[in-house]
Design an enzyme around this catalytic site. Sequence first.
Site, short mmCIF file in Angstrom:
data_model
loop_
_atom_site.label_atom_id
_atom_site.label_comp_id
_atom_site.label_asym_id
_atom_site.label_seq_id
_atom_site.Cartn_x
_atom_site.Cartn_y
_atom_site.Cartn_z
N ASP A 316 39.72 38.24 38.95
CA ASP A 316 40.93 38.79 40.41
C ASP A 316 39.77 40.05 41.51
O ASP A 316 38.99 40.54 40.24
CB ASP A 316 42.05 40.00 40.42
CG ASP A 316 41.83 41.00 39.42
OD1 ASP A 316 41.03 40.94 38.27
OD2 ASP A 316 42.37 42.42 39.43
N GLU A 317 40.00 40.27 42.44
CA GLU A 317 39.05 40.61 43.42
C GLU A 317 37.97 41.14 42.98
O GLU A 317 37.45 41.96 43.01
CB GLU A 317 39.87 42.64 42.84
CG GLU A 317 41.12 43.18 43.23
CD GLU A 317 41.91 44.37 42.71
OE1 GLU A 317 42.31 44.62 43.11
OE2 GLU A 317 41.35 44.80 41.57
N VAL A 318 37.18 40.00 43.54
CA VAL A 318 36.07 39.41 43.62
C VAL A 318 35.84 39.50 45.27
O VAL A 318 36.01 39.17 45.89
CB VAL A 318 35.27 38.19 42.88
CG1 VAL A 318 33.61 37.86 43.50
CG2 VAL A 318 35.70 38.13 41.34
#
Length: 672
Positions: A316-318
């Site tokens: 997540d959240e790259v």
Amino acid sequence: MRLKALLVSGVTLMAASVGSAAYAQQAALMPLPAAMSAGTGQLLVDGGFTVALAGPADPHLTVAAHTLIQRLSAKTGQFLAGAPVAKGATLTLTVTGVSAAVPAPQEDEAYTLTVTPKGASITAATSVGINRGIATFAQLVTNGPQGWAVPAVTIHDQPRFPWRGLLLDVSRHFMPIASVERTIDLMQAVKLNVLHWHLADNQGFRVESKVFPKLHQLGSDGDFYTQDQVRQVIRYAADRGIRVVPEFDMPGHTTAWLVGYPELASAPGPYTIERHWGVFDPALDPTRDSTYQFLDRLVSEMTALFPDPYFHIGGDEVNGEQWKASPAVQAYMKAHGLKDTAALQALFTTRVQAIVARHGKHAIGWDEIMDGDMPKDVVVQSWRDTESLKKAALAGHAGILSAPYYLDLSWPAGRHYAADPMPENLPAGLEGLILGGEACAWSERLSPENLDIRLWPRAAVVAEKLWSPKDMTADIPAMYARLDSVADDLAFAGSRHRAANEAMLARVAGPAGVGAVWSLAQAVEPLKDYNRSTQRPDAVQSTPLNRLVDAIPAESAVAREFGLAVDRLIAQPGDTAARTQVRSLLERWQTAETLLAPYRQATPLLAELAGPAAKLTRLAEAGLAAADAVATGKPLADRAAAKKALAEAVEPGAELEFAILPAVTRLVKAAP
């Protein structure tokens, strides 16, 4: 008034002919059993209470018996025999098979509990089902005229969803083994069955690695679990019928990895452990074979340590910023026809999933992993919404819902309870792909001290949503009517949600004494969602979690009761009991400023509460005037002052919000 079930000696709750769902709703049970019918009489739970084991020998079953005895001893204050007896027992635990060393993803968790005045029995396929049955039995024990007893009852029960998890983030703030094992005890008490252990993030890599020791040596500040401790936790959880699924988030959320191994990153180091909260640029380099060689060795080590067939790889959240700034990465993307960083991450995820599969595990990832061409056995965990879960199911992926179950965001229990894991309008035949859900305890503002305040009893509400039949989990008022009793039971099972609250309030009050802050503490709640970060963006990993906002529950039970009394008063202005309750609480809150005033500069912890206390006093005064106007039918004397108090109360300060503000607002609007 606290609502408790009438499961007491000498009281007949409901005739056996009444539907089991209606009967179960009256019992202070959580989760509600699938089928439950009343018998006649009760079984005493006194000093002679004993347990016997029947069926094939199973060490997990012996631990289950000890767990029940410990819980009953704590709940009743009686000294109960700890060792199982051969015959003549009060309760017999019977299994037809032997459970595996660790629970499997599709365990048979069904059980039958039968209680008569002469004895009780719990039968199940293995000790996993027995663990679910003893959780129900312990909740059924209540005190009455003849002492502690369980009502005669027959229960046939099984879960709605096979995956009922709790994510515990130990990276941002480390949780010692005692906190982890206590959490497992409480999960067992409400029939949760998966501990999702979030072990690595920007703020810490928390597991000993013998293959790459600098991961924990340089990336943990010395706070990590040895491999022997990990095995201890896995055994402890297995004895209670709970799986342990590890998460090593990648390619983002990896700053702590890069402290010891900067060569893994897409930009040169050096790196330091991240102390702030948020989404950061550093990410593993997905373009170098050496990255995957490193991950292959690490995954090999960690999959051998964790026996569960599932292995969480995050994803997540790259934000892609480090990849965009790297000429080498950009050249790689161009050479391989990757149009954007999402495509590059999809390539990374595909390769990591293959590594996980090669080591005999099924990968799990957050929503973002769906951007790649993932094999169908990859499970999607949704932090976004049920539509994301539906999208995964349509693509053939099993899914787990977490989006509406973030306990750290301080939402009320009713909001969690209203959310169902099953997406609406899911095509027929795909329902089996929805495995269940997980409550999440992200630890930016959780510590070992206030962990239980944030988790319990609200996690029990999520547990019920995932266990009980859907038609039994639609009544939010009925859920709240049971929640107080469930909170009591959890305290007996080891939860520190009340003890920690009291101890932390005493620290906040300091020289003023708890009485000076008690009324304020009951009227407020922590800011919801991520609004605490907005009010205090400078908070870091070492920022103390010792203020009023850290000590109070996510939801004020007193404020909720106040809101219900206000609604009764508005509906029936002549209801003297409602008016008395409303005025009594408002008069208590009216004293907030006076009680705190002599001490408001005594300590910084008290100084920040001066503003909220003053605003609470004015809010209470507006409420009193409005309540009298509603009750008497006389015009509100100073509506401008009341509106000003309401406006001021929108922002109390100290990262708090007034839980009573909506009810006082309704009073003012209803006043003639």
